[in-house]
Write an enzyme that holds these catalytic residues in place. Structure first.
Site, short mmCIF file in Angstrom:
data_model
loop_
_atom_site.label_atom_id
_atom_site.label_comp_id
_atom_site.label_asym_id
_atom_site.label_seq_id
_atom_site.Cartn_x
_atom_site.Cartn_y
_atom_site.Cartn_z
N SER A 197 9.38 -8.24 -18.93
CA SER A 197 10.51 -7.75 -18.12
C SER A 197 11.04 -8.88 -17.28
CB SER A 197 10.06 -6.61 -17.22
OG SER A 197 11.08 -6.29 -16.28
N TYR A 210 4.63 -3.38 -10.57
CA TYR A 210 5.22 -3.49 -11.91
C TYR A 210 5.53 -4.95 -12.23
CZ TYR A 210 8.51 -2.91 -15.78
OH TYR A 210 9.15 -3.00 -17.00
#
Length: 249
Positions: free
Chosen positions: A143, A157
């Site tokens: 990501s 995250y």
């Protein structure tokens, strides 16, 4: 429309029943690969995808496995090898997300993010390596939040996705002598069920800091994965590929 650049290749995509994973299954199959994919709960979606690929002349195999469970991940890789007759491409796509301030982050969510986003990738790679030969590809889906955090609440995250990037670089060193490449695709804001383009103020705030001013499509990510799985990418390894519409420029 496929390009047949992956004809004869055998691929496994973890977390492949929907979103970026499903788009990747479709693209790899369209480009000629036989594709196995894992799913955790959505059996109906998984079977629908298998049928869709078959309708277009491809082959897909659905394997149920919880990416948080090392035994299930290991078994899924072995089943994919048995079903496909070998393995040439591993796409580590399975992931979960939870956003919260660090002092409010639930312990059970922390454990699950670590187990799926890091552990699932680790166990898939560890099991697959013994089946991968020269010219094989490992493609991790990370990501852009490994590099840039847009707002508060993304720290855990982002940490897991930073680990994906670091693991990719280390694996590239480990597996380079075997002729196996390892790369990390880092999507930015992509229109999915979990992160819809029309989700209100949050996506609009992200668009304002993107060079292209819009969300991407799952097919944008799948196209990069297909290239990295192809023979043309043989001199590319240890790289982070940002597919982010200029989120980080």
């Amino acid at each position: 429309m496929g390009t047949a650049t992956l004809t004869g290749r055998r691929a496994l995509v973890t977390g492949g029943s929907r979103g970026i994973g499903a788009a990747t299954v479709r693209r790899l199959a369209a480009d000629g690969a036989a594709v196995a994919f894992t799913y955790s709960a959505s059996a109906a979606e998984a079977e629908k995808l298998v049928a869709e690929v078959a309708e277009h002349g491809g082959r897909a195999v659905a394997i149920r496995a919880d990416a948080a469970d090392p035994a299930q991940v290991t078994a899924a890789v072995e089943q994919a090898v048995a079903e496909l007759g070998g393995l040439d491409v591993l796409v580590n796509n399975a992931a979960v997300a939870h956003m919260a301030p660090i002092d409010e982050f639930p312990a059970e969510q922390f454990d699950r993010l670590m187990a799926v986003n890091i552990g699932g990738m680790y166990w898939a790679v560890r099991t697959a390596v013994k089946h991968l030969g020269e010219g094989a590809r490992i493609i991790n889906i990370g990501s852009i939040n490994a590099d840039q955090i847009p707002t508060a609440g993304f720290s855990v995250y982002g940490m897991t996705k930073g680990a994906v990037a670091s693991f990719t670089r280390g694996l590239a060193r480990d597996l380079g002598p075997l002729g196996i490449t390892v790369n990390n695709v880092q999507p930015g804001p992509i229109d999915t069920d979990a992160n819809p383009d029309n989700g209100g103020d949050f996506p609009e705030s992200l668009k304002k800091i993107m060079a292209l001013g819009r969300y991407g499509h799952v097919s944008d990510v799948a196209a990069i994965v297909s290239f990295l799985a192809s023979p043309e990418s043989g001199f590319v390894t240890g790289a982070n590929w940002n597919v982010d519409g200029g989120f980080t420029v």
